[in-house]
Design a protein around this motif. Structure first.
Motif, mmCIF file in Angstrom:
data_model
loop_
_atom_site.group_PDB
_atom_site.id
_atom_site.type_symbol
_atom_site.label_atom_id
_atom_site.label_comp_id
_atom_site.label_asym_id
_atom_site.label_seq_id
_atom_site.Cartn_x
_atom_site.Cartn_y
_atom_site.Cartn_z
ATOM 1 N N ILE A 4 0.854 -1.183 0.000
ATOM 2 C CA ILE A 4 0.000 0.000 0.000
ATOM 3 C C ILE A 4 0.892 1.236 0.000
ATOM 4 N N ILE A 101 -1.956 -1.260 -3.692
ATOM 5 C CA ILE A 101 -2.989 -0.233 -3.644
ATOM 6 C C ILE A 101 -2.240 1.090 -3.604
ATOM 7 N N ALA A 142 -4.241 -1.204 -7.990
ATOM 8 C CA ALA A 142 -5.544 -0.629 -7.685
ATOM 9 C C ALA A 142 -5.299 0.726 -7.041
ATOM 10 N N ASP A 143 -6.320 1.580 -7.047
ATOM 11 C CA ASP A 143 -6.169 2.853 -6.346
ATOM 12 C C ASP A 143 -7.045 2.849 -5.103
ATOM 13 N N GLU A 144 -6.856 3.858 -4.272
ATOM 14 C CA GLU A 144 -7.520 3.890 -2.978
ATOM 15 C C GLU A 144 -9.028 4.062 -3.073
ATOM 16 N N TRP A 147 -10.342 0.035 -4.587
ATOM 17 C CA TRP A 147 -9.445 -1.118 -4.483
ATOM 18 C C TRP A 147 -10.164 -2.437 -4.253
ATOM 19 N N GLN A 150 -11.326 -3.537 -7.650
ATOM 20 C CA GLN A 150 -10.196 -3.790 -8.535
ATOM 21 C C GLN A 150 -9.403 -5.027 -8.119
#
Length: 156
Positions: A4, A101, A142-144, A147, A150
Motif C-alpha cells: 500500500i 494499492i 488498484a487505487d484507494e 481497491w 479492482q
C-alpha cells in the motif's frame, strides 16, 4: 501479500509533507496483511518536495525514454522516480506481493488518470512511473478509491 502507498496509511511522505490516511488500509498494515511503500522516498526525494508531473506521456513512456518527470522548479527528477520504482519493485518481489494499492493521480503511483504535465490541475489518461513498472511485472494495481472492486480476487 499486498503493498500500500505509505501516504495512504498515514505516513507523511507526500510532496507537501502530508498524508492521505485511509483507516481501512492502515488496518490491513496493522493486521500484517500488507506492507507500506513510497517509491518517491525510496528514490531519494525529500519530504516535502516540489510537486512533479510527467511531461510528454505517462509512466510507460518514461520507461521507454519518450517522457520525463519534471518538478515545478524545472528540475528533471525522472531518475529519482525510476530508481524509486525499481527499489519498490524489489521490495514487492522480496515480499511476494501480488498486488498494490496506490495513490491515484500521482506521477509515481497514479493509474488510469494522472496530472497532464502542465501543473494546471488538469488530468489526462495514463499511469505513473511506478504503477507502469509494477504492471509490466505482472503485479495487480488498484487505487484507494476502488481497491476492493479492482482487487476482488483477494480475500482480506
Amino acid at each position: 501479500m499486498i503493498a500500500i502507498s505509505a501516504c495512504l496509511i498515514g505516513d507523511n511522505v507526500r510532496y507537501d509533507g502530508s498524508h492521505k490516511l485511509n483507516d481501512e488500509l492502515r488496518h490491513l498494515i496493522q493486521e500484517n496483511k500488507a506492507i507500506a511503500i513510497c517509491p518517491e522516498v525510496l528514490g531519494g526525494l525529500t519530504t516535502p518536495r516540489p510537486p512533479a508531473e510527467i511531461v510528454g506521456g505517462d509512466g510507460f513512456d518514461v520507461w521507454e525514454g519518450r517522457a520525463k518527470v519534471v518538478a515545478t522548479t524545472g528540475e528533471d527528477v525522472t531518475d529519482a522516480f525510476k530508481q524509486g520504482a525499481l527499489k519498490a519493485l524489489e521490495i514487492l518481489q522480496a515480499h511476494q506481493c501480488t498486488a498494490v494499492i496506490l495513490k491515484s493521480k500521482s506521477p509515481s503511483c497514479g493509474m488510469f488518470k494522472i496530472y497532464d504535465g502542465t501543473f494546471s490541475g488538469e488530468l489526462k489518461s495514463g499511469d505513473g512511473v511506478s504503477s507502469a513498472l509494477f504492471m509490466k511485472h505482472g503485479i495487480k494495481v488498484a487505487d484507494e478509491s476502488n481497491w476492493k472492486a479492482q482487487l476482488g480476487f483477494l480475500s482480506f
